[in-house]
Write a protein that holds these residues in place. Structure first.
Motif, PDB file in Angstrom:
ATOM      1  N   GLY A  56      27.866   6.310  14.819  1.00 28.88           N
ATOM      2  CA  GLY A  56      27.416   5.207  15.415  1.00 28.88           C
ATOM      3  C   GLY A  56      27.724   4.099  14.322  1.00 28.88           C
ATOM      4  N   LYS A  57      28.595   4.131  13.501  1.00 30.24           N
ATOM      5  CA  LYS A  57      28.805   3.202  12.229  1.00 30.24           C
ATOM      6  C   LYS A  57      29.942   2.646  12.170  1.00 30.24           C
ATOM      7  CE  LYS A  57      24.500   3.211  11.239  1.00 30.24           C
ATOM      8  NZ  LYS A  57      23.832   1.950  11.656  1.00 30.24           N
ATOM      9  N   CYS A  58      30.953   3.316  13.002  1.00 30.40           N
ATOM     10  CA  CYS A  58      32.254   2.526  12.754  1.00 30.40           C
ATOM     11  C   CYS A  58      32.854   1.617  14.100  1.00 30.40           C
ATOM     12  CB  CYS A  58      33.520   3.599  12.530  1.00 30.40           C
ATOM     13  SG  CYS A  58      33.835   4.684  13.912  1.00 30.40           S
ATOM     14  N   GLY A  59      32.187   1.992  15.214  1.00 31.61           N
ATOM     15  CA  GLY A  59      32.164   1.274  16.317  1.00 31.61           C
ATOM     16  C   GLY A  59      33.892   1.601  16.897  1.00 31.61           C
ATOM     17  N   SER A  60      34.413   2.642  16.608  1.00 32.36           N
ATOM     18  CA  SER A  60      35.957   2.889  17.057  1.00 32.36           C
ATOM     19  C   SER A  60      35.647   3.799  18.458  1.00 32.36           C
ATOM     20  CB  SER A  60      36.520   4.084  16.102  1.00 32.36           C
ATOM     21  OG  SER A  60      36.664   3.639  14.705  1.00 32.36           O
ATOM     22  N   CYS A  61      34.726   4.403  18.834  1.00 32.90           N
ATOM     23  CA  CYS A  61      34.779   5.225  20.148  1.00 32.90           C
ATOM     24  C   CYS A  61      34.159   4.517  21.365  1.00 32.90           C
ATOM     25  CB  CYS A  61      34.095   6.562  19.890  1.00 32.90           C
ATOM     26  SG  CYS A  61      32.609   6.435  19.630  1.00 32.90           S
ATOM     27  N   ARG A  70      29.786   1.531  26.168  1.00 31.15           N
ATOM     28  CA  ARG A  70      28.841   2.285  25.034  1.00 31.15           C
ATOM     29  C   ARG A  70      29.714   2.879  24.045  1.00 31.15           C
ATOM     30  NH1 ARG A  70      24.177   5.114  27.843  1.00 31.15           N
ATOM     31  NH2 ARG A  70      24.029   4.683  30.001  1.00 31.15           N
ATOM     32  N   LEU A  71      28.876   3.541  23.038  1.00 28.60           N
ATOM     33  CA  LEU A  71      29.665   4.250  21.843  1.00 28.60           C
ATOM     34  C   LEU A  71      29.584   5.517  22.462  1.00 28.60           C
ATOM     35  CD1 LEU A  71      28.276   2.713  18.657  1.00 28.60           C
ATOM     36  CD2 LEU A  71      30.709   2.402  19.669  1.00 28.60           C
ATOM     37  N   MET A  72      30.785   6.307  22.607  1.00 29.15           N
ATOM     38  CA  MET A  72      30.727   7.551  23.229  1.00 29.15           C
ATOM     39  C   MET A  72      29.836   8.609  22.287  1.00 29.15           C
ATOM     40  SD  MET A  72      34.593   8.397  24.947  1.00 29.15           S
ATOM     41  CE  MET A  72      35.558   7.835  23.726  1.00 29.15           C
ATOM     42  N   VAL A 216      23.997  -4.341  25.200  1.00 25.47           N
ATOM     43  CA  VAL A 216      24.830  -3.184  25.082  1.00 25.47           C
ATOM     44  C   VAL A 216      24.986  -2.980  23.770  1.00 25.47           C
ATOM     45  CG1 VAL A 216      26.128  -3.390  27.357  1.00 25.47           C
ATOM     46  CG2 VAL A 216      27.041  -4.432  25.151  1.00 25.47           C
ATOM     47  N   CYS A 217      24.530  -3.908  22.770  1.00 28.38           N
ATOM     48  CA  CYS A 217      24.582  -3.906  21.516  1.00 28.38           C
ATOM     49  C   CYS A 217      24.123  -2.441  20.810  1.00 28.38           C
ATOM     50  CB  CYS A 217      24.358  -5.122  20.553  1.00 28.38           C
ATOM     51  SG  CYS A 217      24.208  -4.921  18.923  1.00 28.38           S
ATOM     52  N   PRO A 218      24.686  -1.612  20.099  1.00 25.94           N
ATOM     53  CA  PRO A 218      24.337  -0.330  19.835  1.00 25.94           C
ATOM     54  C   PRO A 218      23.572  -0.387  18.374  1.00 25.94           C
ATOM     55  CG  PRO A 218      26.661  -0.511  19.194  1.00 25.94           C
ATOM     56  CD  PRO A 218      26.353  -1.555  20.003  1.00 25.94           C
TER      57      PRO A 218
END
Length: 255
Positions: A56-61, A70-72, A216-218
């Motif tokens: 949950g720190k790179c934003g790639s997924c 969402r972040l998967m 939606v911001c994680p």
């Protein structure tokens, strides 16, 4: 505990595609990205997905899971009922490259259009000093991992392709707001009024503060309340408040 889940995953490329059905094993504690990896390992070796840290720190997924950006890696399977169909699709606001991978270069183009921090004159880089309250005010915005979920859910970007040329989107308007409230930023000394530029050059007026970006911001950044609304207020004050207008004229004359 283990159960079998029904997944619908979008498969395709720039020429089109559709949803494919998969039955896949789910174990306790797993997240959606775990299931996508299991599909790659067991049923769909050519499934394209972008990911990196799985923390949950790179934003790639980034993807859309049951229609929500969402972040998967941060979406636990436990939030879905065992018999619920889980649909995974690429970010809708950006062009598909293949399967769940989208072309987010729009965001990097917008990032390059935001003028960088302007150091104050006569102050060496190691001598910058500012109040702790000013540090804390902008620290929230620095938590951004650039997953671009806010950009994807913003209906100005998502539903109106014609707006993209004129609208930076919430992530980069937040960046302008951060610089605008930075006490050491000397952009105004070079004639750049960031709040006015946000309105005139980056489409701040298109934002109608629905707060969908914040939702939606994680990282739970209050993009609308703490960045966009204050930025709008400063832009309007400068343009329409007679006292603010007069003060800017006086300061400019003194300079």
């Amino acid at each position: 505990m283990t159960h079998t889940a029904h997944f619908k995953v979008w498969r395709g490329d720039t020429d089109g595609g559709d949803l494919r059905d998969y039955e896949v094993e789910v174990n306790d504690g797993e997240v959606v990205l775990d299931i996508i990896h299991r599909l790659q390992a067991t049923q769909a070796a050519d499934l394209a997905v972008r990911w990196n840290c799985k923390a949950g720190k790179c934003g790639s997924c980034s993807a859309e899971v049951n229609g929500r950006p969402r972040l998967m890696c941060m979406t636990r399977m436990s939030v879905f009922a065992p018999d619920e169909t889980v649909t995974v699709t690429p970010l809708r606001a950006f062009p598909v490259i293949r399967d769940l991978v989208t072309d987010v270069s729009f965001n990097y183009d917008k990032a390059r259009q935001v003028p960088a921090f302007v150091p104050p004159k006569g102050v060496p880089a190691g001598e910058y000093r500012m109040q702790q309250v000013d540090v804390e005010r902008s620290q929230e915005f620095r938590k951004c991992i650039e997953c671009f979920l806010c950009q994807d859910t913003c209906h100005v970007v998502r539903d109106h392709e014609e707006n993209k040329a004129a609208f930076a989107g919430p992530r980069f308007l937040m960046r302008i707001a951060e610089l605008d409230m930075h006490p050491l930023d000397a952009a105004a000394d070079q004639g750049l009024v960031r709040a006015a530029s946000a309105q005139e050059d980056h489409g701040l007026g298109y934002c109608n503060i629905t707060k969908c970006c914040s939702e939606v911001c994680p990282e739970h950044i209050k993009i609308t309340d703490n960045a966009l609304i204050p930025l709008k207020e400063r832009a309007i004050d400068r343009k329409y408040d007679p006292l603010v207008w007069l003060g800017s004229k006086i300061r400019r004359r003194q300079g």
